[in-house]
Design a protein around this motif. Sequence first.
Motif, PDB file in Angstrom:
ATOM      1  N   ASP A  48       0.830  -1.208   0.000  1.00  0.00           N
ATOM      2  CA  ASP A  48       0.000   0.000   0.000  1.00  0.00           C
ATOM      3  C   ASP A  48       0.864   1.257   0.000  1.00  0.00           C
ATOM      4  O   ASP A  48       0.594   2.212  -0.743  1.00  0.00           O
ATOM      5  CB  ASP A  48      -0.937   0.021   1.214  1.00  0.00           C
ATOM      6  N   VAL A  51       2.643   1.670  -3.468  1.00  0.00           N
ATOM      7  CA  VAL A  51       1.690   2.081  -4.504  1.00  0.00           C
ATOM      8  C   VAL A  51       1.260   3.527  -4.289  1.00  0.00           C
ATOM      9  O   VAL A  51       1.192   4.310  -5.246  1.00  0.00           O
ATOM     10  CB  VAL A  51       0.473   1.127  -4.524  1.00  0.00           C
ATOM     11  N   GLN A  55       1.828   6.164  -7.824  1.00  0.00           N
ATOM     12  CA  GLN A  55       0.716   6.079  -8.784  1.00  0.00           C
ATOM     13  C   GLN A  55       0.754   7.237  -9.758  1.00  0.00           C
ATOM     14  O   GLN A  55       1.164   8.324  -9.365  1.00  0.00           O
ATOM     15  CB  GLN A  55      -0.629   6.070  -8.052  1.00  0.00           C
ATOM     16  N   VAL A 146       2.368  -5.350  -5.998  1.00  0.00           N
ATOM     17  CA  VAL A 146       2.481  -4.046  -6.666  1.00  0.00           C
ATOM     18  C   VAL A 146       2.139  -4.197  -8.148  1.00  0.00           C
ATOM     19  O   VAL A 146       1.399  -3.364  -8.703  1.00  0.00           O
ATOM     20  CB  VAL A 146       3.878  -3.422  -6.454  1.00  0.00           C
ATOM     21  N   ARG A 149      -1.448  -3.989  -8.862  1.00  0.00           N
ATOM     22  CA  ARG A 149      -2.103  -2.693  -8.704  1.00  0.00           C
ATOM     23  C   ARG A 149      -1.668  -1.678  -9.760  1.00  0.00           C
ATOM     24  O   ARG A 149      -2.064  -0.514  -9.710  1.00  0.00           O
ATOM     25  CB  ARG A 149      -1.813  -2.155  -7.301  1.00  0.00           C
ATOM     26  N   CYS A 150      -0.889  -2.122 -10.726  1.00  0.00           N
ATOM     27  CA  CYS A 150      -0.459  -1.239 -11.808  1.00  0.00           C
ATOM     28  C   CYS A 150      -1.586  -1.062 -12.816  1.00  0.00           C
ATOM     29  O   CYS A 150      -2.386  -1.962 -13.044  1.00  0.00           O
ATOM     30  CB  CYS A 150       0.782  -1.803 -12.504  1.00  0.00           C
TER      31      CYS A 150
END
Length: 178
Positions: A48, A51, A55, A146, A149-150
């Motif tokens: 978390d 990221v 972002q 990670v 979450r891309c």
Amino acid sequence: MWAYNHQIQLFSDQHKRALFGTESAAEIVQVVLREYLQPTSEIQARADDFVSRHQPMIGVHVRHSDMEMDAPLSRCFDRIDSLRDDCHIFVATDNSDVLLQFKQRYGQRVVAVDKWYPDPGMAAHQNRDCPDRTENGKAALLDMLVLARCETLLRQEGSTFSRVAGYFAGRPSPAWNV
């Protein structure tokens, strides 16, 4: 077992639907990962935090350690160049030379998890030179979380590692054979 899904075909379709709500091996693995094999709070917090600081991200998995790539890095670079240029580029690799090539090309846009790297071309996992195998495993899981979450995921087609990242993401992850 050497594979994460090779025993699934032993279940009848009826049992697969009853247990997992689906018959698809990929969807079953996704259900198991998302509902039963949760990362620890420590690993999730690390993901978390990473990221939140980087972002939006394009994720790239390039193994290129004990397994060679199917395509040259230039093909991956061409694909990245065709995408948004305002994203960080998250590079999940076990090869420090690969990470260096990304940094030389894309500079500050490149981000990666801090971890131990073996000598280029050597396996990172089960490597006797690794100073802390537990932390090495955590870094690998962090890479997968990670990648999941891309915004875009570029991955090697035959790689279980990036396929599992796609399962964590809960969305299709087309392989661009980087």
